[in-house]
Design an enzyme around this catalytic site. Structure first.
Site, PDB file in Angstrom:
ATOM      1  N   GLU A  59      -8.338  33.047  -1.545  1.00 47.61           N
ATOM      2  CA  GLU A  59      -8.878  33.776  -0.398  1.00 47.61           C
ATOM      3  C   GLU A  59      -9.351  32.829   0.711  1.00 47.61           C
ATOM      4  O   GLU A  59     -10.477  32.915   1.181  1.00 47.61           O
ATOM      5  CB  GLU A  59     -10.034  34.680  -0.853  1.00 47.61           C
ATOM      6  N   ASP A 111     -19.907  28.910  -3.945  1.00 49.64           N
ATOM      7  CA  ASP A 111     -19.257  29.953  -3.170  1.00 49.64           C
ATOM      8  C   ASP A 111     -20.001  30.108  -1.847  1.00 49.64           C
ATOM      9  O   ASP A 111     -20.953  29.371  -1.567  1.00 49.64           O
ATOM     10  CB  ASP A 111     -19.227  31.283  -3.943  1.00 49.64           C
ATOM     11  N   HIS A 116     -14.202  29.767   0.646  1.00 49.27           N
ATOM     12  CA  HIS A 116     -15.481  30.128   0.031  1.00 49.27           C
ATOM     13  C   HIS A 116     -16.485  28.979   0.186  1.00 49.27           C
ATOM     14  O   HIS A 116     -17.115  28.542  -0.778  1.00 49.27           O
ATOM     15  CB  HIS A 116     -15.282  30.479  -1.448  1.00 49.27           C
TER      16      HIS A 116
END
Length: 503
Positions: free
Chosen positions: A301, A164, A241
């Site tokens: 995201e 991440d 990410h």
């Protein structure tokens, strides 16, 4: 079905395994793990050996489903018949639940198992937990302890979130900077993340934070899981990410500038550049070294801000006939999936992979509610339901926030987790595409394993039961049965939240 009488199980009771399947030794090992605290040692195992009176007997029956079992406890013997070793393993976990909790204090010579007849099997093939080790790192021993928790709850998938913005946790021989640079952040935000409003009021601990798993350690975890009939699904985030990777190799980004591993928790605009072929060379090189039949690529995201400004990404859009930057994610996902399929592996991603278009063979993990999962199932994609509304165990367990550890937000009590219906909104045909359910534990605000256990338990049991019997909806009966499991948590040394048991 309860039957009159008890079976007296002692340290001298033999275990007879009427099968030549080598994996049945794992089942015998599991029984030893259960009984070691009780008798101070495991039972004598006879392999292969026909069943006997006054013994614990295992038999495989190929006419049964692989994960199904029949458990019969009489005054004379314990007989377990299963479709395959995984079914026998689940029967061992049921035996553990039948043991009186006080037996785990040790020092006893015999324990009484209630006579009973049980026929059992899970309704859903996928019953999982996602553990985020990128935001906060957990040791190999702590990961194994988590796998033990899954085994106790008869869960069979461990989704390992390894990369991440805040850390890259997996050794990749081809790209050593990922762990030399990407596994360590310079400092960590203290307290609640303001979400982009970073100023002089924000405090940091000013201590480097890091950790990663060698490939040897990963193989050790995968083997440990396999012996508990748990599949490990590693997650390598792509194309969002990505800051820890970009900090390690700046040429992976759209600008090539030098980044730091992120020290805060909100979403970052800086993502992998999907306009350059070198980015795909990189991700394919990483995936070449990743173990697993299923590979999770994240896909959640992922802002398109950098792609909109990047000449390489704009050129990619023109070359592929794409009309919107978001479609670049669909292009990237399909390209990675083709690589995985060529290597005999399958792609799974969060439900955002649907937004840019997705192949019919990609599995979709629905987290933004169940809408993405419903959409995916209706178009025939395999689906795992893991919505924030029921499965995000990093949320508070009670609305008494002042007396709880800092959590991401929202309130998700045990009763709400138990209400999940993974089939809601789907007809019988689409329901066949739902593989199962998954609990997710994101660890922005979970700095150690003690707190991880507290957030998981007892809510993990509710997710496990939804996956085992999704049509069951008797919360009062569930709570009644949870009382024994709660005592078992204590006997096994696990920390759990007491809220549902307060009277």
């Amino acid at each position: 079905t309860p039957v009159e009488g008890v079976f007296r199980l002692g340290a001298s009771t033999p275990v007879c395994i009427e099968s030549s399947d080598e994996r049945m030794r794992w089942v015998a090992d599991a029984l030893d793990e259960v009984l070691q605290p009780v008798f101070g040692r495991g039972l004598e195992c006879r392999f292969p050996q026909a069943g006997e009176p006054h013994a614990v007997n295992f038999l495989l029956d190929a006419s049964m489903a692989p994960d199904a079992y029949r458990l019969m406890v009489t005054t004379e013997r314990v007989d377990i018949c299963a479709g395959a070793p995984e079914g026998a393993f689940y029967a061992v976990q049921t035996l553990r639940q039948l043991l009186p909790v006080e037996a785990f204090d040790g020092g006893v010579r015999t324990v009484e198992l209630p006579a009973v007849e049980i026929e059992d099997r899970p309704a859903m093939a996928y019953r999982g937990l996602m553990l985020d080790v990128a935001r906060h790192f957990f040791t190999v021993d702590e990961v194994k302890r988590t796998l033990d928790l899954l085994a106790l709850h008869k869960m069979n998938v461990f989704h390992w979130h390894l990369t991440d913005d805040q850390g890259w946790r997996l050794e990749i021989h081809k790209y050593p900077e990922l762990t030399r640079v990407g596994s360590v952040r310079r400092r960590t935000l203290i307290g609640k993340d303001p979400g982009g409003e970073y100023d002089e009021t924000c405090r940091y601990d000013e201590r480097p934070y890091g950790g990663f798993y060698t490939q040897e350690e990963v193989r050790e975890v995968v083997d440990y899981a396999a012996r508990r009939f748990i599949t490990v699904i590693p997650e390598i985030e792509f194309p969002g990410h990505a800051v820890a990777a970009l900090a390690s190799y700046p040429w992976l980004g759209c600008t090539g500038e030098q980044y730091e591993v992120r020290q805060t928790w909100d979403i970052d605009d800086r993502v992998f550049c999907v306009g350059r072929d070198s980015t795909f060379d990189f991700i394919e090189g990483v995936l070449d070294e990743v173990i697993g039949l299923y590979i999770h690529i994240g896909g959640d995201e992922c802002p398109t801000k950098m792609w909109e400004q990047c000449p390489h990404c704009r050129a990619r859009m023109r070359a592929e006939g794409l009309t919107a930057p978001r479609q670049l994610q669909g292009y990237a996902t399909k390209r990675v999936e083709r690589f995985l399929q060529a290597h005999g592996r399958r792609l799974i991603g969060w439900d955002e992979i649907l937004d840019g278009g997705v192949s019919p063979t990609a599995a979709v993990m629905s987290w933004r509610g169940t809408e993405g999962g419903i959409r995916a199932a209706r178009q025939g994609n395999p689906v795992v339901m893991a919505p924030t509304t029921h499965c995000y165990l990093d949320y508070y367990q009670t609305d008494d926030v002042a007396n709880e550890p800092l959590a991401w937000g929202g309130c998700l009590p045990l009763s709400k987790v138990y209400e999940l219906d993974p089939y809601e909104g789907l007809d019988s045909l689409a329901q066949r595409c739902v593989l199962g359910v998954q609990a997710n534990l994101w660890t922005e605000y979970i700095p150690d394993f003690a707190q991880a256990q507290y957030m998981l338990l007892p809510r993990l049991a509710a997710v496990a039961e939804v996956g085992w019997a999704p049509r069951r909806r008797n919360y009062d009966d569930f709570l009644r049965r949870m009382e024994h499991l709660r005592l078992l948590y204590g006997a096994c040394g696990y920390r759990y939240a007491p809220h549902p048991f307060a009277h």
